[in-house]
Write a protein that holds these residues in place. Structure first.
Motif, PDB file in Angstrom:
ATOM      1  N   LEU A  22      -7.620  38.933  39.271  1.00 11.57           N
ATOM      2  CA  LEU A  22      -7.154  38.967  37.880  1.00 11.57           C
ATOM      3  C   LEU A  22      -7.594  40.261  37.180  1.00 11.57           C
ATOM      4  O   LEU A  22      -6.859  40.834  36.384  1.00 11.57           O
ATOM      5  CB  LEU A  22      -7.690  37.744  37.127  1.00 11.57           C
ATOM      6  CG  LEU A  22      -7.382  37.642  35.630  1.00 11.57           C
ATOM      7  CD1 LEU A  22      -5.885  37.439  35.410  1.00 11.57           C
ATOM      8  CD2 LEU A  22      -8.171  36.501  34.997  1.00 11.57           C
ATOM      9  N   CYS A  23      -8.798  40.722  37.483  1.00  8.53           N
ATOM     10  CA  CYS A  23      -9.336  41.926  36.844  1.00  8.53           C
ATOM     11  C   CYS A  23      -8.788  43.215  37.444  1.00  8.53           C
ATOM     12  O   CYS A  23      -8.799  44.264  36.791  1.00  8.53           O
ATOM     13  CB  CYS A  23     -10.866  41.947  36.947  1.00  8.53           C
ATOM     14  SG  CYS A  23     -11.692  40.655  35.983  1.00  8.53           S
TER      15      CYS A  23
ATOM     16  N   ARG B 265      -7.115  46.370  38.315  1.00 11.01           N
ATOM     17  CA  ARG B 265      -6.167  47.233  37.595  1.00 11.01           C
ATOM     18  C   ARG B 265      -5.589  46.541  36.359  1.00 11.01           C
ATOM     19  O   ARG B 265      -4.431  46.768  35.984  1.00 11.01           O
ATOM     20  CB  ARG B 265      -5.049  47.732  38.523  1.00 11.01           C
ATOM     21  CG  ARG B 265      -5.574  48.518  39.743  1.00 11.01           C
ATOM     22  CD  ARG B 265      -4.536  49.433  40.364  1.00 11.01           C
ATOM     23  NE  ARG B 265      -4.228  50.569  39.478  1.00 11.01           N
ATOM     24  CZ  ARG B 265      -4.927  51.704  39.458  1.00 11.01           C
ATOM     25  NH1 ARG B 265      -5.950  51.882  40.268  1.00 11.01           N
ATOM     26  NH2 ARG B 265      -4.603  52.669  38.622  1.00 11.01           N
ATOM     27  N   ASN B 266      -6.399  45.710  35.717  1.00 11.32           N
ATOM     28  CA  ASN B 266      -5.976  45.013  34.503  1.00 11.32           C
ATOM     29  C   ASN B 266      -6.732  45.626  33.323  1.00 11.32           C
ATOM     30  O   ASN B 266      -7.936  45.431  33.174  1.00 11.32           O
ATOM     31  CB  ASN B 266      -6.296  43.519  34.653  1.00 11.32           C
ATOM     32  CG  ASN B 266      -5.951  42.711  33.409  1.00 11.32           C
ATOM     33  OD1 ASN B 266      -5.531  43.262  32.380  1.00 11.32           O
ATOM     34  ND2 ASN B 266      -6.129  41.401  33.505  1.00 11.32           N
ATOM     35  N   TYR B 267      -6.008  46.385  32.482  1.00 11.24           N
ATOM     36  CA  TYR B 267      -6.687  47.112  31.397  1.00 11.24           C
ATOM     37  C   TYR B 267      -7.293  46.175  30.355  1.00 11.24           C
ATOM     38  O   TYR B 267      -8.217  46.559  29.638  1.00 11.24           O
ATOM     39  CB  TYR B 267      -5.737  48.132  30.733  1.00 11.24           C
ATOM     40  CG  TYR B 267      -6.499  49.095  29.853  1.00 11.24           C
ATOM     41  CD1 TYR B 267      -7.307  50.080  30.409  1.00 11.24           C
ATOM     42  CD2 TYR B 267      -6.455  48.987  28.463  1.00 11.24           C
ATOM     43  CE1 TYR B 267      -8.054  50.935  29.620  1.00 11.24           C
ATOM     44  CE2 TYR B 267      -7.198  49.850  27.655  1.00 11.24           C
ATOM     45  CZ  TYR B 267      -7.990  50.818  28.245  1.00 11.24           C
ATOM     46  OH  TYR B 267      -8.739  51.666  27.458  1.00 11.24           O
ATOM     47  N   ASP B 268      -6.815  44.957  30.270  1.00  8.85           N
ATOM     48  CA  ASP B 268      -7.349  43.980  29.312  1.00  8.85           C
ATOM     49  C   ASP B 268      -8.876  43.861  29.405  1.00  8.85           C
ATOM     50  O   ASP B 268      -9.541  43.616  28.401  1.00  8.85           O
ATOM     51  CB  ASP B 268      -6.756  42.583  29.545  1.00  8.85           C
ATOM     52  CG  ASP B 268      -5.293  42.520  29.149  1.00  8.85           C
ATOM     53  OD1 ASP B 268      -4.787  43.507  28.571  1.00  8.85           O
ATOM     54  OD2 ASP B 268      -4.666  41.486  29.430  1.00  8.85           O
TER      55      ASP B 268
ATOM     56  N   VAL C 278     -11.447  38.407  29.976  1.00  2.00           N
ATOM     57  CA  VAL C 278     -10.347  37.721  30.672  1.00  2.00           C
ATOM     58  C   VAL C 278     -10.927  36.580  31.521  1.00  2.00           C
ATOM     59  O   VAL C 278     -12.082  36.625  31.938  1.00  2.00           O
ATOM     60  CB  VAL C 278      -9.510  38.679  31.566  1.00  2.00           C
ATOM     61  CG1 VAL C 278      -8.925  39.828  30.766  1.00  2.00           C
ATOM     62  CG2 VAL C 278     -10.320  39.189  32.744  1.00  2.00           C
TER      63      VAL C 278
ATOM     64  N   LYS D  51      -1.054  45.104  44.321  1.00  2.00           N
ATOM     65  CA  LYS D  51      -1.256  45.826  43.050  1.00  2.00           C
ATOM     66  C   LYS D  51      -1.849  47.207  43.269  1.00  2.00           C
ATOM     67  O   LYS D  51      -1.871  48.036  42.362  1.00  2.00           O
ATOM     68  CB  LYS D  51      -2.222  45.026  42.138  1.00  2.00           C
ATOM     69  CG  LYS D  51      -1.558  43.936  41.326  1.00  2.00           C
ATOM     70  CD  LYS D  51      -2.430  43.566  40.120  1.00  2.00           C
ATOM     71  CE  LYS D  51      -3.343  42.401  40.421  1.00  2.00           C
ATOM     72  NZ  LYS D  51      -4.284  42.115  39.315  1.00  2.00           N
TER      73      LYS D  51
END
Ligand code: PS7
Ligand code: MN
Ligand code: MN
Ligand code: MN
Ligand code: MN
Ligand code: MN
Length: 352
Positions: free
Chosen positions: A283-284, A286-289, A295, A330
């Motif tokens: 989930l994390c 390459r997830n800019y959030d 998250v 991803k």
């Protein structure tokens, strides 16, 4: 000598279960399903370390107070009636320390062999935490090398892996050979801790806590705080990917450890957090959030993971394979670690 009575026992035991629910979302559920021989000792072990971590995490306690409190924590376990109300009001698990006398009472109720394990791990962890606090006070970049990063994670989580393994063996619920393979139970803890540090990057930064090693972030940005500037988005994502690559290197050890467990409740207890961790890393990835807010995997995903990871070793490995494939997909050629990430995912996908 003090005569213990049954009423005292029921009250403090009930309090401990209440605190287990209050202080953990995921651990509470898995601990309660453990074999009856270990259910309560692991609950007490958890609460002892949660109490210790509540002192470590409170950045409002000054070092003069914090350092001796941490270093002396193993002796607190034997001080009848000890409580602590020095945490800031907003500290998440403040109430546990305010009523810590209940945990001490139950610690003393455990078999001496279990007490010795919990006390030994508490002693080593608390001194490791204190060393880190001293270093962090004098230096913004307290975690410079990957070796120092691994060392911090060893103190706060690798040691938990050691302590739990010793408890499993002491209770005759795991093969003593697991104790000889220190690298494996250490990796079990490091994989969880590194996932926590990767996911909590924003929360920790806001709290002025920095765990990502300079050896990694300095390849992507000049200053740690630059990771959070929108203009450095791509650099931040590549840094996040390199941190996840570093964590994924523990996966093979974790699967080897889990393959060595024979008792079903112990297997489930160990496997569920690891499955949650690989799902969280995916989930994390390459997830800019993660640089902007916390998250978390959804409740639905968490439920499915619990079912999948507790059937048998095959379905657990399948779970790992699924998330490794998602990371693999991803992964992008724009990333300087593209090849290494691809190789690491391939390795997990082929395991067993
Ligand atoms: C005794 C069940 C199963 C062989 C409280 C379970 C902090 C990730 O960094 O507060 O403060 O943000 O979110 C659990 C190995 C440890 C490692 C550890 C004790 C697995 C205090 C969990 C849990 C070993 C030290 C998350 C390590 O807390 O972290 C018992 C085998 C506690 C395990 C800390 C971190 C847990 C953690 P942070 P959190
Ligand atoms: Mn914590
Ligand atoms: Mn902590
Ligand atoms: Mn954290
Ligand atoms: Mn946390
Ligand atoms: Mn590797």
């Amino acid at each position: 000598p003090h005569e213990r009575n049954d009423k005292d026992d029921t009250v403090t035991q009930k309090k401990c279960f209440e605190f287990l629910d209050l202080t953990s979302r995921s651990f509470s559920a898995v601990i309660k399903e453990l074999h009856p021989e270990l259910l309560f000792p692991v609950c007490v072990f958890y609460l002892v370390l949660r109490g210790l971590d509540t002192i470590e995490d409170d950045t409002s306690i000054d070092l003069k107070t914090k350092e001796p409190l941490l270093r002396g924590f193993k002796d607190i376990l034997e001080q009848d009636g000890w409580t602590f109300n020095g945490n800031r009001p907003e500290e998440k698990d403040r109430e546990l320390l305010v009523q810590f006398d209940n945990v001490i009472a139950e610690f003393k109720n455990m078999k001496p062999a279990y007490q010795a394990i919990v006390k030994d791990i508490t002693d080593k962890m608390s001194n490791g935490m204190a060393d880190y606090c001293v270093k962090a006070e004098s230096d913004d970049a307290s975690v410079k090398t990957i070796e120092e990063y691994d060392m911090y994670c060893y103190y706060v989580a690798g040691l938990v892996g050691e302590g739990l393994t010793r408890l499993f063996v002491e209770a005759d619920l795991a093969n003593p050979a697991l104790l000889k393979r220190a690298r494996l139970h250490k990796s079990m803890g490091l994989f969880l801790q590194k996932t926590n540090i990767i996911r909590d990057i924003r929360e920790d930064f806001d709290d002025e806590r920095r765990f990502w090693p300079q050896e990694i972030w300095s390849k992507h940005v000049d200053k740690f705080e630059d990771l959070f500037k929108p203009e450095n988005r791509d650099a931040a994502l590549n840094c996040n990917a390199e941190m996840i690559l570093n964590a994924l290197e523990h996966v093979e050890d974790c699967l080897f450890y889990l393959a060595g467990l024979r008792e079903q409740s112990v297997f489930n207890f160990c496997a569920i957090p690891q499955a949650m961790a690989i799902a969280t890393l995916e989930l994390c990835f390459r997830n800019y959030d993660v640089f902007e807010r916390n998250v978390k995997i959804t409740k639905g995903d968490a439920c499915e993971l619990m079912v999948q990871s507790t059937q048998n070793l095959q379905t657990l490995c399948q779970t790992f394979r699924t998330f490794a494939r998602k990371v693999h997909k991803k992964n992008t050629a724009k990333d300087p670690n593209f090849l290494k990430i691809s190789i690491e995912c391939g390795r997990i996908e082929k395991f067993i």
